[in-house]
Design an enzyme around this catalytic site. Sequence first.
Site, PDB file in Angstrom:
ATOM      1  N   GLU A   1       0.738  -1.206  -0.154  1.00 48.24           N
ATOM      2  CA  GLU A   1       0.078   0.061   0.128  1.00 48.24           C
ATOM      3  C   GLU A   1       0.866   1.252  -0.044  1.00 48.24           C
ATOM      4  OE1 GLU A   1      -2.937  -0.248  -0.603  1.00 48.24           O
ATOM      5  OE2 GLU A   1      -3.678  -2.374   0.077  1.00 48.24           O
TER       6      GLU A   1
ATOM      7  N   GLU B   1      -5.161   4.568  -0.845  1.00 48.94           N
ATOM      8  CA  GLU B   1      -4.154   3.715  -0.307  1.00 48.94           C
ATOM      9  C   GLU B   1      -3.563   3.819   1.034  1.00 48.94           C
ATOM     10  OE1 GLU B   1      -4.094   1.199  -2.125  1.00 48.94           O
ATOM     11  OE2 GLU B   1      -4.439   1.693  -4.331  1.00 48.94           O
TER      12      GLU B   1
ATOM     13  N   HIS C   1      -5.649   2.209   3.257  1.00 53.60           N
ATOM     14  CA  HIS C   1      -5.454   0.832   3.419  1.00 53.60           C
ATOM     15  C   HIS C   1      -4.227   0.815   4.173  1.00 53.60           C
ATOM     16  CE1 HIS C   1      -7.785   0.424  -0.745  1.00 53.60           C
ATOM     17  NE2 HIS C   1      -8.598   0.687   0.219  1.00 53.60           N
TER      18      HIS C   1
ATOM     19  N   GLU D   1      -2.124  -2.847  -9.452  1.00 56.41           N
ATOM     20  CA  GLU D   1      -3.685  -3.581  -8.823  1.00 56.41           C
ATOM     21  C   GLU D   1      -3.861  -4.902  -8.693  1.00 56.41           C
ATOM     22  OE1 GLU D   1      -5.233  -1.548  -6.633  1.00 56.41           O
ATOM     23  OE2 GLU D   1      -4.342   0.320  -7.324  1.00 56.41           O
TER      24      GLU D   1
ATOM     25  N   GLU E   1      -9.070  -3.297  -4.597  1.00 62.03           N
ATOM     26  CA  GLU E   1      -8.107  -3.358  -5.515  1.00 62.03           C
ATOM     27  C   GLU E   1      -8.671  -3.596  -7.174  1.00 62.03           C
ATOM     28  OE1 GLU E   1      -5.094  -2.803  -4.758  1.00 62.03           O
ATOM     29  OE2 GLU E   1      -5.093  -3.287  -2.867  1.00 62.03           O
TER      30      GLU E   1
ATOM     31  N   HIS F   1     -10.189  -0.072  -8.205  1.00 62.17           N
ATOM     32  CA  HIS F   1      -9.107   0.596  -8.623  1.00 62.17           C
ATOM     33  C   HIS F   1      -8.652   0.070  -9.984  1.00 62.17           C
ATOM     34  CE1 HIS F   1      -7.834   1.799  -4.178  1.00 62.17           C
ATOM     35  NE2 HIS F   1      -9.099   2.161  -4.649  1.00 62.17           N
TER      36      HIS F   1
END
Lengths: 69, 189
Positions: free
Chosen positions: B35, B64, B67, B135, B165, B168
């Site tokens: 991340e 991110e 995360h 990703e 992910e 994204h």
Amino acid sequence: MSHTNTKYYYPYISPYDPCNPIVKKSYPTPPQLYLGFQPPNLPQFETAKEALYSGTLWPILYDKYKKHD
Amino acid sequence: MWYYEKKLQYPVKVRECNPRLAKYLIEQYGGADGELSAALRYLNQRYTIPSKVVGLLNDIGTEEFAHLEMIATMIYKLTKDATPEMLKEAGLAPHYVNHDSALFYHNSAGNPWTAEYIQAKGDPIADIYEDIAAEEKARATYQWIINVSDDPELNDSLKFLREREIVHSQRFREAAEILKDERDKKIIF
């Protein structure tokens, strides 16, 4: 053939493989590989809570992952 | 600039003290596809990419960090009351002698985080495709961590991160479409 988010293949198995062979192997092919540019107004999850717990607003992008042993 | 909201993006619950799992999770903290790498990669690319996709890099890069915070919380909870003996059994003795139970930006193998993990080629197509790959790699890493984890509550949070992910990746794929798009041009037949 119907659409799936898992694909399978059968690797060659040698008579001399040291580990117990896994006959059928799988790999994930999640929804973002197929969606293209996301069209507007796709159906969303019924509740905000459901969306939060899924990690996305749209069921079409949700890919449930099951732990493999 | 950023505003900080003092809560996690998604709840993190850990059922048992399990330093071994922390050893695996640190891959997503200070690893190549972790991340930290993701956040810095995207935020850094914002400056040299067409303005149509700058906002996307800004939003995802920021998420991110959210995360990263979740991963940090997981690692912290998994190790916080572990004895040196337990850390040793989990293969974390080298970490312990260097950092006690402090978190550190390194991967599962103990290699410290390096700027080489974040690519910036300056070519918008090359950079966005790099991001899509990053990703998918992070998604795969989450799958492998879920597979080796026996903690259902932790796996619940990891499944959330894996789904993010996917979203994204979807957005970066759309960014690639935007970058190569000729939709604004009049189509003459």
